[in-house]
Design an enzyme around this catalytic site. Structure first.
Site, mmCIF file in Angstrom:
data_model
loop_
_atom_site.group_PDB
_atom_site.id
_atom_site.type_symbol
_atom_site.label_atom_id
_atom_site.label_comp_id
_atom_site.label_asym_id
_atom_site.label_seq_id
_atom_site.Cartn_x
_atom_site.Cartn_y
_atom_site.Cartn_z
ATOM 1 N N CYS A 71 33.989 39.187 51.070
ATOM 2 C CA CYS A 71 33.083 38.031 50.988
ATOM 3 C C CYS A 71 32.903 37.463 49.597
ATOM 4 C CB CYS A 71 31.710 38.418 51.532
ATOM 5 S SG CYS A 71 31.697 38.614 53.305
HETATM 6 C C1 UDX Z 1 28.640 41.334 50.729
HETATM 7 C C2 UDX Z 1 27.196 40.837 50.891
HETATM 8 O O1 UDX Z 1 26.301 41.778 50.301
HETATM 9 C C3 UDX Z 1 26.876 40.580 52.346
HETATM 10 O O2 UDX Z 1 25.574 40.029 52.466
HETATM 11 C C4 UDX Z 1 27.907 39.616 52.915
HETATM 12 O O3 UDX Z 1 27.662 39.349 54.269
HETATM 13 C C5 UDX Z 1 29.311 40.154 52.722
HETATM 14 O O4 UDX Z 1 29.521 40.413 51.325
HETATM 15 P P1 UDX Z 1 29.958 43.613 51.023
HETATM 16 O O5 UDX Z 1 31.163 42.845 50.594
HETATM 17 O O6 UDX Z 1 30.050 44.517 52.188
HETATM 18 O O7 UDX Z 1 28.736 42.612 51.329
HETATM 19 O O8 UDX Z 1 29.548 44.513 49.773
HETATM 20 P P2 UDX Z 1 28.356 44.659 48.727
HETATM 21 O O9 UDX Z 1 27.705 45.969 48.931
HETATM 22 O O10 UDX Z 1 27.502 43.474 48.686
HETATM 23 O O11 UDX Z 1 29.220 44.764 47.377
HETATM 24 C C6 UDX Z 1 30.142 43.750 47.009
HETATM 25 C C7 UDX Z 1 30.887 44.142 45.765
HETATM 26 O O12 UDX Z 1 30.019 44.093 44.634
HETATM 27 C C8 UDX Z 1 31.481 45.551 45.773
HETATM 28 O O13 UDX Z 1 32.747 45.528 45.168
HETATM 29 C C9 UDX Z 1 30.496 46.363 44.940
HETATM 30 O O14 UDX Z 1 31.101 47.468 44.335
HETATM 31 C C10 UDX Z 1 30.086 45.317 43.919
HETATM 32 N N1 UDX Z 1 28.751 45.571 43.343
HETATM 33 C C11 UDX Z 1 27.654 45.527 44.128
HETATM 34 C C12 UDX Z 1 28.636 45.810 41.969
HETATM 35 O O15 UDX Z 1 29.632 45.845 41.235
HETATM 36 N N2 UDX Z 1 27.387 45.993 41.447
HETATM 37 C C13 UDX Z 1 26.258 45.946 42.202
HETATM 38 O O16 UDX Z 1 25.177 46.109 41.644
HETATM 39 C C14 UDX Z 1 26.392 45.711 43.591
#
Ligand code: UDX
Length: 442
Positions: free
Chosen positions: A272
Site C-alpha cells: 500500500c
Molecule cells: C498499511 C496501512 O497501515 C494500512 O492502513 C493500509 O490499509 C495498507 O497499508 P501494511 O502495509 O500492512 O498497512 O503495513 P504497516 O504496518 O502500516 O507498515 C508499512 C510499512 O511501514 C512497513 O514496511 C513497516 O516496516 C514500515 N513502518 C511502519 C516503519 O518503517 N516505521 C513505522 O513506525 C511503522
C-alpha cells in the site's frame, strides 16, 4: 431482500477481499466470494487460506466448514445473484509513472453491469479497492450504467468503502476499526452499506465517493510521510550522536502526534504505502498541484534502505564478503515481499561485490521469487554460517531476542541493525561492532 442480514458478494479473494469476506461471515452474513483462479477457490472452500495472515486459517475453518457462511465460486452470476451488496476488491497495480492501472476494475464493472441488467432486485455495488478520487462516481458508475441500462442511485446503489487493514493485524483491524468510511452516490446506498457495520463501535463517516477515495490515499500518505520524516530525523541524529529512539519517544508523547509510525529504520514497503503515495503524487501532478511533501516522502524512502549498506561499507570493504540478511519480508508477521527494503539492500550489496544470504521465518517461497539472486536459508544458524557481517532488515520476534552467542559464527563480528531491534549494548559488550540506524554508536 432479507430484512435483517443483507447477503454479501466479494469480487476478488486477494488480501482485502478474503479478510473482509471472512470477517463479514464471522458477523453472521452470508458471503459468496468470486475469484478467477480455480486453485484459490478450491483452497478457500477447504478453509485453506491462499495467503498468510495471522488468524485467517482458524477464521476460515469457522465460517467455511463449521458455520457454512462463506463459499467461494468461479461463477460470477452465482456471486451476484446471491448478494445484495457486492464489494469490488480487485487489485489496482501501479503503472510505470506511479498512476494506477484500473483495467481490473473497469472489466469487472462491465461484467457486473451486464448481470445487473438481468435482475430485478435492488443491489448495491461497493468499491473497496484503492482507487484515485473520482473513479467510483466516474468510470465505474458510467460502465455500470451503460452495461445495465439502469441508473445508479435509483435502480441500484453505488458506494465506496475503503479498507485500512494492516497485514498481520488485518482481522483485528477489521473487527475494531478506528472508523468506517462510507462514500455513496445517494442516501439509500449509504443506508444499505451502513447496515453491515451496525455492530461496530466506532464512528461511521458518511462522505461523497470521491472523498472516501481521497481519505484512503491521504491516510496512507500521511503515515508514510511520518515514517520518512522520522527516518530523516534519524539520519540527522546519527551525525549528532543522538539516539532517535529517545527522540521519537519524546515526540510521540505529544498527544497531537502519537507514538505510532515513528519507528525509524530501513524504510516502508508493502502493497500500500509505496503504491498509494506514488498514486496520490501522480494525481497531484495531474491536477497541476504537485505535492512537494509526497515527492520528498518517496525520495527519502528510496534512499533509506541504502543507509544500512553505507554504514556497513564504512566498516568493511564489501567485495568478496558474505553478508547475511535477517528478515526479508517488508515487515514482520507476513510473507509479503512487495516493495520490501530487503530487495534494494540485497541488490546494492551484490552490486558492491558481496555475496548475500537471507533468512526469513515465514517469507520463504515469496522471497525466493522476489530475490532469486541470493542464497536462501532455513534458519538463523544456517544464514550466519560463513557470513562476514549481518544486516537485520525485518524485526521478527525471532531476531529480537538473539544473544551475542547466537551470532558467534559471524566472522567479522559486524552487525547493522536496520530496525533498531537488537539489544546493542549486549552485543557491544561482547566485542561486536554494531551500528544501529538512527543512533551514532562510537
Ligand atoms: C498499511 C496501512 O497501515 C494500512 O492502513 C493500509 O490499509 C495498507 O497499508 P501494511 O502495509 O500492512 O498497512 O503495513 P504497516 O504496518 O502500516 O507498515 C508499512 C510499512 O511501514 C512497513 O514496511 C513497516 O516496516 C514500515 N513502518 C511502519 C516503519 O518503517 N516505521 C513505522 O513506525 C511503522
Amino acid at each position: 431482500m432479507e430484512a435483517s442480514k443483507p447477503r454479501i458478494g466479494i469480487i476478488g479473494t486477494g488480501y482485502v477481499g478474503l479478510v473482509s469476506g471472512s470477517c463479514f461471515a464471522n458477523l453472521g452474513f452470508q458471503v459468496t466470494c468470486l475469484d478467477i483462479i480455480p486453485e484459490k477457490v478450491e483452497r478457500i472452500n477447504k478453509a485453506d487460506p491462499p495467503i498468510y495472515e495471522k488468524g485467517l486459517k482458524d477464521l476460515l475453518e469457522k465460517v467455511v466448514l463449521q458455520d457454512k457462511l462463506l463459499h467461494a465460486t468461479l461463477d460470477r452470476k452465482e456471486a451476484i445473484d446471491n448478494a445484495d451488496i457486492i464489494f469490488i476488491c480487485l487489485p489496482t497495480p501501479s503503472g510505470a509513472d506511479g498512476s494506477i492501472n484500473l483495467d481490473f476494475i473497469k472489466n469487472e464493472a462491465i461484467e457486473i453491469g451486464k448481470l445487473l441488467g438481468e435482475v430485478d432486485e435492488y443491489k448495491v455495488i461497493v468499491v473497496k479497492s484503492t482507487v484515485v478520487p473520482g473513479t467510483t462516481s466516474g468510470i465505474v458508475r458510467q460502465l455500470l450504467e451503460e452495461q445495465s441500462g439502469k441508473t445508479a442511485g435509483q435502480d441500484f446503489g453505488l458506494a465506496m468503502n475503503p479498507e485500512f487493514l494492516m497485514e498481520g493485524l488485518a482481522i483485528s483491524n477489521f473487527t475494531n476499526p478506528d472508523r468506517v468510511v462510507i462514500g455513496s452516490v445517494d442516501q439509500q446506498s449509504y443506508d444499505f452499506v451502513k447496515r453491515l457495520y451496525s455492530e461496530f463501535n466506532c464512528p461511521i463517516l458518511k462522505t461523497s465517493t470521491s472523498a472516501a477515495e481521497m481519505i484512503k490515499y491521504a491516510s496512507n500518505s500521511f503515515l508514510a510521510t511520518k515514517i520518512s520524516f522520522i527516518n530523516e530525523i534519524a539520519n540527522v541524529c546519527e551525525m549528532l550522536d543522538i539516539d532517535v529512539g529517545e527522540v521519537a519517544e519524546g515526540v510521540g508523547l505529544d498527544d497531537r502526534i502519537s507514538p505510532r509510525f515513528l519507528r525509524a529504520g530501513v524504510g516502508f514497503g508493502g502493497s500500500c504505502f509505496p503504491k498509494d503515495v506514488k498514486a496520490l503524487y501522480s494525481v497531484s501532478k495531474a491536477v497541476n498541484r504537485e505535492s512537494n511533501i509526497l515527492k520528498a516522502t518517496l525520495a527519502t524512502n528510496a534512499s533509506q534502505p541504502l543507509r544500512s549498506v553505507e554504514l556497513l561499507a564504512s566498516l568493511m570493504p564489501l567485495t568478496g564478503k558474505t553478508i547475511a540478511l535477517l528478515g526479508l519480508a517488508f515487515k514482520p508477521d507476513t510473507d509479503d515481499m512487495r516493495e520490501a527494503p530487503s530487495v534494494i539492500i540485497a541488490e546494492k550489496l551484490i552490486q558492491e561485490g558481496a555475496k548475500v544470504k537471507g533468512y526469513d521465518p515465514i517469507a520463504k517461497e515469496t522471497a525466493e521469487i522476489a530475490l532469486p539472486q541470493i542464497q536462501h536459508c532455513h534458519s538463523v544458524p544456517e544464514v550466519l554460517e560463513g557470513s562476514d557481517a549481518v544486516i537485520l532488515v525485518t524485526e521478527w520476534d525471532e531476531f529480537k531476542n538473539l544473544q551475542p552467542i547466537d551470532l558467534s559464527s559471524v566472522s567479522q563480528k559486524i552487525i547493522i541493525d536496520g530496525r533498531r531491534a537488537l539489544n546493542w549494548k549486549e552485543f557491544r559488550e561482547a566485542g561486536f561492532i554494531i551500528k544501529v540506524l538512527g543512533q551514532s554508536v562510537p
